[in-house]
Scaffold this motif. Structure first.
Motif, mmCIF file in Angstrom:
data_model
loop_
_atom_site.group_PDB
_atom_site.id
_atom_site.type_symbol
_atom_site.label_atom_id
_atom_site.label_comp_id
_atom_site.label_asym_id
_atom_site.label_seq_id
_atom_site.Cartn_x
_atom_site.Cartn_y
_atom_site.Cartn_z
ATOM 1 N N PRO A 196 43.148 45.851 37.536
ATOM 2 C CA PRO A 196 43.168 46.059 38.792
ATOM 3 C C PRO A 196 43.572 45.356 39.948
ATOM 4 O O PRO A 196 42.991 45.767 41.058
ATOM 5 N N PHE A 197 44.039 44.153 39.717
ATOM 6 C CA PHE A 197 44.167 43.266 40.686
ATOM 7 C C PHE A 197 45.440 42.773 41.157
ATOM 8 O O PHE A 197 45.675 42.110 41.976
ATOM 9 N N ARG A 198 46.454 43.629 40.916
ATOM 10 C CA ARG A 198 47.939 43.306 41.055
ATOM 11 C C ARG A 198 48.031 43.702 42.752
ATOM 12 O O ARG A 198 48.688 42.734 43.569
ATOM 13 N N SER A 199 47.276 44.520 43.382
ATOM 14 C CA SER A 199 47.386 44.791 44.870
ATOM 15 C C SER A 199 46.769 43.526 45.487
ATOM 16 O O SER A 199 47.322 43.195 46.821
ATOM 17 N N LEU A 200 45.718 42.849 44.857
ATOM 18 C CA LEU A 200 44.959 41.681 45.504
ATOM 19 C C LEU A 200 46.014 40.519 45.499
ATOM 20 O O LEU A 200 46.138 39.902 46.636
ATOM 21 N N ALA A 201 46.817 40.468 44.568
ATOM 22 C CA ALA A 201 48.069 39.434 44.398
ATOM 23 C C ALA A 201 49.050 39.773 45.646
ATOM 24 O O ALA A 201 49.297 38.765 46.431
ATOM 25 N N GLY A 202 49.338 40.822 45.918
ATOM 26 C CA GLY A 202 50.330 41.248 46.913
ATOM 27 C C GLY A 202 49.695 40.647 48.144
ATOM 28 O O GLY A 202 50.259 40.611 49.119
#
Length: 619
Positions: A541-547
């Motif tokens: 669930p960390f993809r939005s954090l990367a964005g």
């Protein structure tokens, strides 16, 4: 359909400035070094949380989490396939695509064909305006003050009489009858399809990017039993609740205005008259009332995040015009900008006003504007006899709900005083009635808060994405967060051995470590779009954090200082790793004999770490 060569996909992306594509639909302004922001086109918001970083070709919304590259943006906004998105951008820059089978570009299908059909139809109608049969159309335009130059500027054309003129012209160009039907250019009858527009003046209706998506047509002949105005029906391209005629021409001046002003008029000729008179931010709805979806489109184009902007409605002063104003008022609170109503002398619309009194009178219409709230209050009061107590009380009860919906705490008391003066009543009594109306509105079912379900329609719990706001506030997390921001945003300019060493250090926060792993896995950081691809490759669930890390404004005055700061942060990660190992070894030394092989090996490693740290600091 053959696949486009990946090298061409990357080349088109590298030659396209994502800010140009997004900027056609969203008003963008600077948001720090290398970053721009505006109102998100994917959800309704009052303040901008949608960021675009042109250097990395990526966008991210901190409000709804939407993110991606220029292809993702087109696919989400225009509902096109990946192939169509690439082909559209390649066409913009004149790049010849190559396909895996080595052949030429195939005929596209779906929405691209609908765009092409509408474009071909617009050209056909324009050409027909020069025909002998179109004399009535040219006379219609001339009587309203529009010469050939004005018609050409707005793309006005003529649909000839007859049932198959357009159909034959476009099928000769390779369009199928099914495509023409889907584009709304022909209608189906018992004997097959026939031209939808016949014997009419035609206005092309374009989206905000300037692509023709439909048409508006005005009746010319007495034997035409159809409606006075006829528009394209609902199609995959044409959604009347979202379309605003003239926005493609007005958007640049809207975004550049100070204040940013939109003028909403009622018809195609009114838009033409306003633009020709110098009011170049005029737009109109197409066959439907002004509504919530129109507001969303306008707010994005305006960058409607402050009360500095203006939206001016030029409704007629007659009863239908007043009703139109009241409908618009019901949507007024959706704007952050101030809203006004401008009614021309003698209730003239802008087209007739220009004909009778000239361009200056149209421009002067903006000086005659009154606040929307004041206009609507006056319309409400007009139905009551204010010379009687009963009339005053009835008028107060009718107008109080209007004042009650004013959310601005500075504006509402002012309009309470305006209402009290209009009625000749005690301001305290007016205030109490407004408060009563406000309480009633708050308790109405449509205003009650509804809790959204935590599961989707299929019953599965949604992914609980980790966001920057969820991170703990510790020194270690701050270093990892800021270092990743620097790597993602300026990794192409950081010394690569240094960056690779920093990215190889395991992070202490699991979410940030997932992003670090994706950055470390990149082989070529000189390739355009590498950071966006790295962010997209981060596991949930960390993809939005990367964005968010990719799009957050980096705290530096300019790019050179940003690169220097990002470099220092990478060095900080490496020094932290050295110091961490040294501290662990110092603890281990206390637990072994000094003259043992293990003790001697630990002291050698400690010495090497000290030397490594010293050399690193001096480098």
């Amino acid at each position: 359909m053959p696949r486009i060569l990946q090298a061409d996909v990357e080349e088109v992306k590298s030659r396209t400035n994502i800010a140009d594509i997004v900027g056609e639909r969203v008003a963008l302004k600077s948001a720090g070094v290398g970053s721009m922001k505006g109102l998100c086109p994917f959800h309704d918001e009052k303040s901008p949380s949608f960021h675009v970083r042109p250097q990395v070709g990526f966008y991210h919304c901190f409000g709804c989490g939407a993110s991606g590259d220029v292809y993702s943006f087109l696919r989400e906004m225009d509902h096109v396939s990946f192939t169509e998105a690439v082909e559209r951008l390649a066409g913009r820059i004149g790049f010849a695509l190559h396909y895996e089978d080595g052949g030429a570009a195939p005929e596209t299908s779906g929405r691209s064909r609908l765009y092409a059909a509408n474009t071909a139809a617009a050209e056909y109608f324009r050409s027909q305006l020069l025909s002998p049969e179109a004399e009535s159309a040219r006379r219609f335009l001339g009587e309203r003050g529009f010469d050939a130059g004005a018609a050409a500027h707005f793309g006005v054309g003529y649909a000839p009489k007859g049932w198959e003129n357009l159909t034959k012209a476009l099928t000769a160009q390779g369009f199928t009858r099914e495509e023409l039907t889907n584009a709304g250019l022909v209608s189906a009858g018992q004997r097959g399809v026939y031209d939808r527009f016949r014997g009419r003046v035609i206005w092309p209706i374009r989206d905000v990017t300037g692509q023709t998506i439909g048409f508006g047509a005005r009746r010319l002949y007495d034997d035409d039993k159809g409606p006075k105005y006829l528009n394209t029906p609902e199609t995959p391209l044409y959604k009347k609740t979202q379309v605003l005629y003239g926005l493609d021409l007005a958007k640049r001046d809207i975004a550049r205005g100070d204040p940013r002003r939109v003028v909403v008029v009622e018809g195609y000729t009114d838009v033409m008259a306003c633009h020709l008179a110098g009011v170049t931010t005029a737009i109109a709805t197409c066959g439907t009332a002004f509504g919530a979806e129109h507001i969303k489109v306008l707010r994005r184009v305006m960058g409607d995040d402050s009360a500095a902007g203006e939206v001016v409605f030029t409704f007629d002063g007659d009863e239908p015009g007043q009703k139109a104003a009241l409908r618009a008022f019901s949507e007024d609170s959706r704007f952050t900008a101030q809203t006004f109503v401008a009614v021309a002398p003698d209730n003239l619309d802008p087209c007739d006003l220009r004909l009778q009194r000239g361009d200056a009178a149209v421009r002067g219409l903006m000086d005659a504007k009154v606040p929307m709230f004041e206009f609507v209050i006056d319309r409400k009061l007009a139905g009551y006899d204010l010379a009687t107590v009963e009339g005053q009380v009835g008028a107060l009860r009718a107008a109080a709900p209007i004042v009650a919906v004013i959310r601005d705490e500075l504006l509402r008391p002012g309009y309470e005083r305006v209402l009290a003066r209009r009625l000749g009543m005690d301001p305290t009594a007016v205030h109490h009635e407004v408060m009563r109306a406000a309480r009633g509105a708050a308790s109405a079912p449509e205003h009650r808060h509804e809790t959204r379900p935590t599961a989707d329609a299929g019953g599965e719990a949604p992914v609980m994405r980790v966001r920057l706001a969820d991170l703990p506030r510790t020194a270690d997390v701050a270093l990892e967060r800021d270092a990743l921001m620097g790597m993602l945003q300026y990794g192409h300019r950081i010394d690569q051995p240094l960056l690779e060493r920093a990215a190889s250090q395991q992070f202490r926060h699991p979410g940030l470590d997932a992003v670090r792993e994706s950055v470390a896995a990149v082989v070529d950081r000189t390739r355009v779009g590498w950071a966006a691809a790295a962010a997209d490759a981060v596991r949930e669930p960390f993809r939005s954090l990367a964005g968010e890390l990719l799009m957050m404004p980096f705290p530096a005055k300019d790019e050179e200082r940003a690169v220097a700061s990002a470099t220092d942060l990478c060095r900080g990660l490496i020094l932290r790793s050295i110091d961490h190992e040294k501290n662990e070894l110092l603890g281990a030394v206390q637990r072994v004999l000094a003259d043992s092989d293990g003790g001697r090996a630990l002291r050698v490693r400690l010495r090497d770490l000290d030397l490594e740290r010293q050399r690193f600091l001096e480098s």
